[in-house]
Motif scaffolding. Structure first.
Motif, PDB file in Angstrom:
ATOM      1  N   ILE A  44       0.842  -1.184   0.000  1.00  0.00           N
ATOM      2  CA  ILE A  44       0.000   0.000   0.000  1.00  0.00           C
ATOM      3  C   ILE A  44       0.884   1.244   0.000  1.00  0.00           C
ATOM      4  O   ILE A  44       0.676   2.164  -0.777  1.00  0.00           O
ATOM      5  CB  ILE A  44      -0.946  -0.019   1.206  1.00  0.00           C
ATOM      6  N   ASP A  45       1.880   1.277   0.875  1.00  0.00           N
ATOM      7  CA  ASP A  45       2.852   2.363   0.880  1.00  0.00           C
ATOM      8  C   ASP A  45       4.099   1.899   1.614  1.00  0.00           C
ATOM      9  O   ASP A  45       4.041   0.975   2.436  1.00  0.00           O
ATOM     10  CB  ASP A  45       2.279   3.617   1.543  1.00  0.00           C
ATOM     11  N   ALA A  46       5.232   2.544   1.326  1.00  0.00           N
ATOM     12  CA  ALA A  46       6.495   2.215   1.975  1.00  0.00           C
ATOM     13  C   ALA A  46       7.363   3.456   2.056  1.00  0.00           C
ATOM     14  O   ALA A  46       7.288   4.339   1.196  1.00  0.00           O
ATOM     15  CB  ALA A  46       7.235   1.105   1.212  1.00  0.00           C
ATOM     16  N   ALA A  47       8.185   3.514   3.084  1.00  0.00           N
ATOM     17  CA  ALA A  47       9.123   4.627   3.245  1.00  0.00           C
ATOM     18  C   ALA A  47      10.421   4.110   3.836  1.00  0.00           C
ATOM     19  O   ALA A  47      10.417   3.470   4.891  1.00  0.00           O
ATOM     20  CB  ALA A  47       8.528   5.713   4.131  1.00  0.00           C
ATOM     21  N   GLY A  48      11.522   4.385   3.142  1.00  0.00           N
ATOM     22  CA  GLY A  48      12.843   4.030   3.634  1.00  0.00           C
ATOM     23  C   GLY A  48      13.640   5.292   3.922  1.00  0.00           C
ATOM     24  O   GLY A  48      13.453   6.316   3.262  1.00  0.00           O
ATOM     25  N   TYR A  49      14.526   5.221   4.913  1.00  0.00           N
ATOM     26  CA  TYR A  49      15.364   6.373   5.267  1.00  0.00           C
ATOM     27  C   TYR A  49      16.793   5.886   5.521  1.00  0.00           C
ATOM     28  O   TYR A  49      17.022   4.756   5.951  1.00  0.00           O
ATOM     29  CB  TYR A  49      14.803   7.103   6.497  1.00  0.00           C
ATOM     30  N   GLY A  50      17.749   6.755   5.219  1.00  0.00           N
ATOM     31  CA  GLY A  50      19.142   6.376   5.393  1.00  0.00           C
ATOM     32  C   GLY A  50      19.589   5.412   4.302  1.00  0.00           C
ATOM     33  O   GLY A  50      18.953   5.267   3.264  1.00  0.00           O
ATOM     34  N   ASP A  51      20.685   4.725   4.547  1.00  0.00           N
ATOM     35  CA  ASP A  51      21.320   3.869   3.544  1.00  0.00           C
ATOM     36  C   ASP A  51      20.715   2.466   3.566  1.00  0.00           C
ATOM     37  O   ASP A  51      21.364   1.491   3.947  1.00  0.00           O
ATOM     38  CB  ASP A  51      22.830   3.821   3.806  1.00  0.00           C
ATOM     39  N   GLN A  56      18.989  -0.901   1.618  1.00  0.00           N
ATOM     40  CA  GLN A  56      19.335  -1.573   0.374  1.00  0.00           C
ATOM     41  C   GLN A  56      18.138  -1.931  -0.504  1.00  0.00           C
ATOM     42  O   GLN A  56      18.243  -1.929  -1.731  1.00  0.00           O
ATOM     43  CB  GLN A  56      20.116  -2.857   0.693  1.00  0.00           C
ATOM     44  N   PHE A  57      16.989  -2.242   0.097  1.00  0.00           N
ATOM     45  CA  PHE A  57      15.906  -2.828  -0.696  1.00  0.00           C
ATOM     46  C   PHE A  57      14.555  -2.119  -0.574  1.00  0.00           C
ATOM     47  O   PHE A  57      13.919  -1.842  -1.587  1.00  0.00           O
ATOM     48  CB  PHE A  57      15.730  -4.306  -0.321  1.00  0.00           C
ATOM     49  N   VAL A  58      14.097  -1.867   0.642  1.00  0.00           N
ATOM     50  CA  VAL A  58      12.717  -1.418   0.841  1.00  0.00           C
ATOM     51  C   VAL A  58      12.648   0.108   0.895  1.00  0.00           C
ATOM     52  O   VAL A  58      12.952   0.733   1.919  1.00  0.00           O
ATOM     53  CB  VAL A  58      12.116  -2.043   2.112  1.00  0.00           C
ATOM     54  N   TYR A  59      12.247   0.687  -0.220  1.00  0.00           N
ATOM     55  CA  TYR A  59      12.060   2.143  -0.341  1.00  0.00           C
ATOM     56  C   TYR A  59      11.395   2.400  -1.680  1.00  0.00           C
ATOM     57  O   TYR A  59      11.293   1.504  -2.527  1.00  0.00           O
ATOM     58  CB  TYR A  59      13.376   2.902  -0.229  1.00  0.00           C
ATOM     59  N   GLU A  60      10.942   3.614  -1.899  1.00  0.00           N
ATOM     60  CA  GLU A  60      10.378   4.021  -3.180  1.00  0.00           C
ATOM     61  C   GLU A  60      11.300   5.066  -3.806  1.00  0.00           C
ATOM     62  O   GLU A  60      11.603   6.076  -3.176  1.00  0.00           O
ATOM     63  CB  GLU A  60       8.982   4.625  -2.993  1.00  0.00           C
ATOM     64  N   GLY A  61      11.745   4.832  -5.034  1.00  0.00           N
ATOM     65  CA  GLY A  61      12.629   5.783  -5.719  1.00  0.00           C
ATOM     66  C   GLY A  61      14.013   5.779  -5.112  1.00  0.00           C
ATOM     67  O   GLY A  61      14.898   5.009  -5.514  1.00  0.00           O
ATOM     68  N   SER A  62      14.232   6.605  -4.118  1.00  0.00           N
ATOM     69  CA  SER A  62      15.457   6.628  -3.323  1.00  0.00           C
ATOM     70  C   SER A  62      15.076   6.967  -1.889  1.00  0.00           C
ATOM     71  O   SER A  62      14.072   7.649  -1.656  1.00  0.00           O
ATOM     72  CB  SER A  62      16.464   7.640  -3.878  1.00  0.00           C
ATOM     73  N   PRO A  63      15.850   6.500  -0.908  1.00  0.00           N
ATOM     74  CA  PRO A  63      15.467   6.698   0.494  1.00  0.00           C
ATOM     75  C   PRO A  63      15.480   8.173   0.903  1.00  0.00           C
ATOM     76  O   PRO A  63      16.197   8.997   0.333  1.00  0.00           O
ATOM     77  CB  PRO A  63      16.524   5.901   1.266  1.00  0.00           C
ATOM     78  N   ALA A  64      14.700   8.473   1.923  1.00  0.00           N
ATOM     79  CA  ALA A  64      14.668   9.814   2.501  1.00  0.00           C
ATOM     80  C   ALA A  64      15.848  10.008   3.443  1.00  0.00           C
ATOM     81  O   ALA A  64      16.579   9.068   3.753  1.00  0.00           O
ATOM     82  CB  ALA A  64      13.355  10.011   3.249  1.00  0.00           C
ATOM     83  N   GLN A  65      16.035  11.243   3.908  1.00  0.00           N
ATOM     84  CA  GLN A  65      17.052  11.532   4.905  1.00  0.00           C
ATOM     85  C   GLN A  65      16.675  10.887   6.231  1.00  0.00           C
ATOM     86  O   GLN A  65      15.526  10.513   6.459  1.00  0.00           O
ATOM     87  CB  GLN A  65      17.182  13.035   5.112  1.00  0.00           C
ATOM     88  N   THR A  66      17.648  10.811   7.130  1.00  0.00           N
ATOM     89  CA  THR A  66      17.397  10.288   8.469  1.00  0.00           C
ATOM     90  C   THR A  66      17.159  11.436   9.432  1.00  0.00           C
ATOM     91  O   THR A  66      18.000  12.322   9.557  1.00  0.00           O
ATOM     92  CB  THR A  66      18.591   9.456   8.968  1.00  0.00           C
ATOM     93  N   PRO A  67      16.023  11.455  10.124  1.00  0.00           N
ATOM     94  CA  PRO A  67      15.791  12.521  11.099  1.00  0.00           C
ATOM     95  C   PRO A  67      16.635  12.326  12.348  1.00  0.00           C
ATOM     96  O   PRO A  67      16.897  11.196  12.770  1.00  0.00           O
ATOM     97  CB  PRO A  67      14.298  12.383  11.419  1.00  0.00           C
ATOM     98  N   ALA A  68      17.047  13.435  12.954  1.00  0.00           N
ATOM     99  CA  ALA A  68      17.806  13.381  14.203  1.00  0.00           C
ATOM    100  C   ALA A  68      16.838  13.229  15.372  1.00  0.00           C
ATOM    101  O   ALA A  68      15.617  13.262  15.204  1.00  0.00           O
ATOM    102  CB  ALA A  68      18.631  14.646  14.356  1.00  0.00           C
ATOM    103  N   ALA A  69      17.373  13.052  16.566  1.00  0.00           N
ATOM    104  CA  ALA A  69      16.538  12.966  17.765  1.00  0.00           C
ATOM    105  C   ALA A  69      15.704  14.235  17.892  1.00  0.00           C
ATOM    106  O   ALA A  69      16.206  15.345  17.708  1.00  0.00           O
ATOM    107  CB  ALA A  69      17.410  12.772  18.995  1.00  0.00           C
ATOM    108  N   GLY A  70      14.423  14.072  18.158  1.00  0.00           N
ATOM    109  CA  GLY A  70      13.534  15.210  18.289  1.00  0.00           C
ATOM    110  C   GLY A  70      12.953  15.700  16.983  1.00  0.00           C
ATOM    111  O   GLY A  70      12.152  16.644  16.973  1.00  0.00           O
ATOM    112  N   GLU A  71      13.340  15.077  15.875  1.00  0.00           N
ATOM    113  CA  GLU A  71      12.798  15.420  14.559  1.00  0.00           C
ATOM    114  C   GLU A  71      11.981  14.252  14.024  1.00  0.00           C
ATOM    115  O   GLU A  71      11.986  13.158  14.584  1.00  0.00           O
ATOM    116  CB  GLU A  71      13.936  15.733  13.579  1.00  0.00           C
ATOM    117  N   SER A  72      11.290  14.498  12.907  1.00  0.00           N
ATOM    118  CA  SER A  72      10.563  13.429  12.235  1.00  0.00           C
ATOM    119  C   SER A  72      10.690  13.609  10.732  1.00  0.00           C
ATOM    120  O   SER A  72      11.088  14.673  10.243  1.00  0.00           O
ATOM    121  CB  SER A  72       9.082  13.439  12.641  1.00  0.00           C
ATOM    122  N   LEU A  73      10.355  12.553  10.023  1.00  0.00           N
ATOM    123  CA  LEU A  73      10.182  12.639   8.576  1.00  0.00           C
ATOM    124  C   LEU A  73       8.710  12.919   8.321  1.00  0.00           C
ATOM    125  O   LEU A  73       7.847  12.192   8.809  1.00  0.00           O
ATOM    126  CB  LEU A  73      10.566  11.322   7.903  1.00  0.00           C
TER     127      LEU A  73
END
Length: 208
Positions: free
Chosen positions: A153-160, A162-179
């Motif tokens: 239905i939907d998927a989201a990958g962050y950081g490096d 290898q397999f599960v993401y759409e297009g290319s992965p998003a950035q990694t949020p730091a502590a206290g942040e979100s995607l």
């Protein structure tokens, strides 16, 4: 049937293949923070809208359509960086009666978020630097790699990852942040384009 081919084939239904057999056109929904509305590539299915990692963890879903959606039989899955689509590290079926209202949110709480719509785990599960989350209308472990990927239905990958993401992965949020997803009504199928870092996480509601 061939879930993921943009056609509602014989034997498919909205519950088994929602991206092909959608029931309602998207509505405007609520917009705030970094999010914008666009008429391009409108979404007709539940989306992953916000993710927080680094100790306090949640995954927020959003329904951009004009009808409530029954998530009975769906699965929430988390993948560490080297796991493929049919091999999640954590995999839980949504509880009976899970419904996400039209233009509404559904909060999956993990560590630190007991006040949620569903808390499948009470301890930290999501990788702090890389990982992926996905939702499926079936158990991904029961499918082959390509069938699980095309039927998501939907998927989201962050950081490096290898397999599960759409297009290319998003950035990694730091502590206290979100995607957070940029738009509640569009999905480019590219995580790096669809998500931005938000310094003010807003689990279960529109961000301010």
């Amino acid at each position: 049937s061939c879930c993921g081919n943009d056609k509602c084939d014989n034997g498919e239904s909205y519950s088994t293949c929602p991206k092909d057999c959608y029931q309602a056109q998207p509505t405007a929904g609520q917009i705030s923070g970094n999010q914008t509305q666009s008429t391009l590539q409108s979404i007709n299915h539940v989306i992953i809208n916000e993710i927080q990692v680094n100790d306090n963890e949640f995954v927020e879903l959003y329904n951009p359509t004009s009808s409530a959606i029954d998530m009975n039989g769906w699965y929430f899955s988390y993948y560490s960086d080297a796991r493929d689509w049919n091999d999640p590290w954590r995999n839980k079926q949504f509880p009976d009666g899970s419904v996400i209202k039209e233009s509404g949110y559904f909060l999956i709480g993990l560590k630190g978020f007991s006040n949620s719509d569903w808390q499948p785990y009470t301890t930290a599960q999501l990788g702090n630097t890389k990982g992926s989350v996905a939702i499926f209308p079936f158990d991904p472990k029961s499918k082959g790699i390509e069938e699980a990927k095309s039927g998501k239905i939907d998927a989201a990958g962050y950081g490096d990852v290898q397999f599960v993401y759409e297009g290319s992965p998003a950035q990694t949020p730091a502590a206290g942040e979100s995607l957070e997803r940029k738009s509640l009504t569009t999905d480019t199928e590219n995580n790096s384009d669809d998500f931005v870092i938000d310094g003010n996480p807003s689990p279960g509601k529109a961000s301010n």
